[in-house]
Design a protein around this motif. Sequence first.
Motif, PDB file in Angstrom:
ATOM      1  N   LEU A 182       0.829  -1.209   0.000  1.00 12.36           N
ATOM      2  CA  LEU A 182       0.000   0.000   0.000  1.00 12.36           C
ATOM      3  C   LEU A 182       0.864   1.260   0.000  1.00 12.36           C
ATOM      4  N   PHE A 183       1.967   1.228   0.766  1.00 11.47           N
ATOM      5  CA  PHE A 183       2.803   2.429   0.885  1.00 11.47           C
ATOM      6  C   PHE A 183       4.201   2.135   0.357  1.00 11.47           C
ATOM      7  N   ASP A 184       5.005   3.194   0.205  1.00  6.95           N
ATOM      8  CA  ASP A 184       6.354   2.938  -0.286  1.00  6.95           C
ATOM      9  C   ASP A 184       7.219   2.384   0.849  1.00  6.95           C
ATOM     10  N   LYS A 185       8.355   1.856   0.436  1.00  8.27           N
ATOM     11  CA  LYS A 185       9.249   1.150   1.357  1.00  8.27           C
ATOM     12  C   LYS A 185       9.603   1.993   2.583  1.00  8.27           C
ATOM     13  N   LEU A 186       9.779   3.305   2.367  1.00 10.91           N
ATOM     14  CA  LEU A 186      10.232   4.151   3.479  1.00 10.91           C
ATOM     15  C   LEU A 186       9.218   4.202   4.625  1.00 10.91           C
ATOM     16  N   THR A 187       7.942   4.085   4.278  1.00 14.40           N
ATOM     17  CA  THR A 187       6.910   4.079   5.322  1.00 14.40           C
ATOM     18  C   THR A 187       7.139   2.899   6.271  1.00 14.40           C
ATOM     19  N   TYR A 188       7.408   1.720   5.686  1.00  9.97           N
ATOM     20  CA  TYR A 188       7.589   0.518   6.518  1.00  9.97           C
ATOM     21  C   TYR A 188       8.907   0.598   7.289  1.00  9.97           C
ATOM     22  N   VAL A 189       9.948   1.134   6.635  1.00  6.93           N
ATOM     23  CA  VAL A 189      11.253   1.291   7.309  1.00  6.93           C
ATOM     24  C   VAL A 189      11.073   2.197   8.530  1.00  6.93           C
ATOM     25  N   GLU A 190      10.353   3.279   8.332  1.00  8.40           N
ATOM     26  CA  GLU A 190      10.159   4.251   9.408  1.00  8.40           C
ATOM     27  C   GLU A 190       9.298   3.665  10.541  1.00  8.40           C
ATOM     28  N   ARG A 191       8.243   2.926  10.182  1.00 10.83           N
ATOM     29  CA  ARG A 191       7.406   2.303  11.219  1.00 10.83           C
ATOM     30  C   ARG A 191       8.241   1.350  12.070  1.00 10.83           C
ATOM     31  N   ARG A 192       9.122   0.583  11.419  1.00 11.02           N
ATOM     32  CA  ARG A 192       9.948  -0.383  12.180  1.00 11.02           C
ATOM     33  C   ARG A 192      10.993   0.346  13.016  1.00 11.02           C
ATOM     34  N   ARG A 193      11.506   1.457  12.494  1.00 11.56           N
ATOM     35  CA  ARG A 193      12.491   2.219  13.272  1.00 11.56           C
ATOM     36  C   ARG A 193      11.852   2.731  14.563  1.00 11.56           C
ATOM     37  N   ILE A 194      10.653   3.278  14.444  1.00 12.59           N
ATOM     38  CA  ILE A 194       9.965   3.797  15.644  1.00 12.59           C
ATOM     39  C   ILE A 194       9.747   2.654  16.644  1.00 12.59           C
ATOM     40  N   LEU A 195       9.312   1.518  16.140  1.00  8.11           N
ATOM     41  CA  LEU A 195       9.045   0.364  17.016  1.00  8.11           C
ATOM     42  C   LEU A 195      10.331  -0.099  17.693  1.00  8.11           C
ATOM     43  N   ARG A 196      11.386  -0.228  16.885  1.00  9.80           N
ATOM     44  CA  ARG A 196      12.663  -0.756  17.397  1.00  9.80           C
ATOM     45  C   ARG A 196      13.214   0.164  18.493  1.00  9.80           C
TER      46      ARG A 196
END
Length: 466
Positions: free
Chosen positions: A2-16
């Motif tokens: 649904l979203f570009d790769k950076l959205t998922y990278v950023e979501r995981r960074r916040i979680l991590r």
Amino acid sequence: MLFDKLTYVERRRILRERIGNGIILLFGNNDSPVNYPSNGYKFRQDSSFLYFFGQHREGLVGVIDADEGKEWLIGNDIDIEDIVWFGQVDSVADMAQQSGVANSAPMSQLAVLVEKARQQGRRIHFLPPYRHDLMIQLMDLTGIHPSKQREAASLELIKAVIDQRAVKSQGEVEEIERACAIGYEMHTTAMRMCAPGVTEQEIAGRISGIASSKGCIVSFPSILSMHGEIMHGYPSPRPLEAGRLMLCDCGAETNENYCSDNTRTSPISGKFTQRQKDIYQIVVDCHDHALTLARPGVKWWDVHFGVARLMTERLKELGLMRGDTDEAVAAGAHAMFFPHGLGHMMGMDVHDMEGLGQIYVGFDDEVRPNLDQFGTNCLRCGRRLQEGWVMTDEPGIYFIPALIDEWRATGHCKEFLNFDLLETYKDFGGIRLENDILITHDGCRILGEKIIPYKIKDVEEFMLPF
Ligand code: GLY
Ligand code: MN
Ligand code: MN
């Protein structure tokens, strides 16, 4: 995705960064068989896995090392046999690359990673599992029996995921509005089909077909019944009867697994009787009242009870309730008519994140659930609203014959209820109205470009034959 790769990278960074240490396991779902292994239900990805990795394939696990920042997408590539039956698909390495994950590995590596972390005495964070195949996999990995896995799940991870998923981005809201557009078509089709002699199942089948024809699914099994007083009244083969009401509670879930959830209650004869109008108008006013109350910083608990007080006032005017409004609501007398919560969070799950634990989704240290009072114990949310949350606004008034009998026999809340008048409503059924609302910076708005008609005049006009 649904979203570009950076959205998922950023979501995981916040979680991590929030979790800080240990390894995080996020399980995607596996195929689920209906009656033999190769005859499966339509695949449905786990919502949290999808939120952080964006991949729809079955049999994947995401691993995040919160200390070192290393990430893996784990899963087995399909072999030539699968390619013969299903065609070529992306490799796990391709999917990892699409999601911005640096490493990929076959499933056999998952046990190696987890075992290494266990030997180092590190935390292994996982969410409460809800599918039994994954419970077995988790038991093999961690040694924790399925009966103990919910309590062994990581509270830090649960709370971090809830905080992230609760606040919807503009892109997520747009996807929910795509689900609402399909929901609009489903509901307006049901309203147009609603007429004496048509069966509940015919209508329910047609509206599911609308979702399927767009490659989507219904966001939960449609509730469609002349017996609106049955909370989960599933469609029966009964033909609709003139003079009664049809309650339809259904929604769509898009290919990206965002949902809609609406309820409408329609007069089967096309026009409401005066008695139906009197009750229906109260539900409309309760629904609209919630819209005036809901805004960031307000407790959903107060929105629910604000609606309960208005409902009580109005039911007093009809003679169905009596006594002091605040006392009646404090005693839970309104739950005779309104035995559920005003609404719940909605998003990738129609009851968003309910699988992570409703107590964490809807409550906090400030607003605890009250599990002792009938009706109030069904609230799915109480805590303060935040901008970007999507909630449902779904008041209802029901006349449940068994509940009337039970409370009459026990005398429960008898000082607030007119049981003699209630007796005459035992054939009424129930009315619910439901819209999905976005909490904005200073209030809220109903989601969906077109709002399914719900005011008395609009419903009656809409249901006129062409
Ligand atoms: N259909 C269940 C709900 O509206 O919450
Ligand atoms: Mn609903
Ligand atoms: Mn709902």
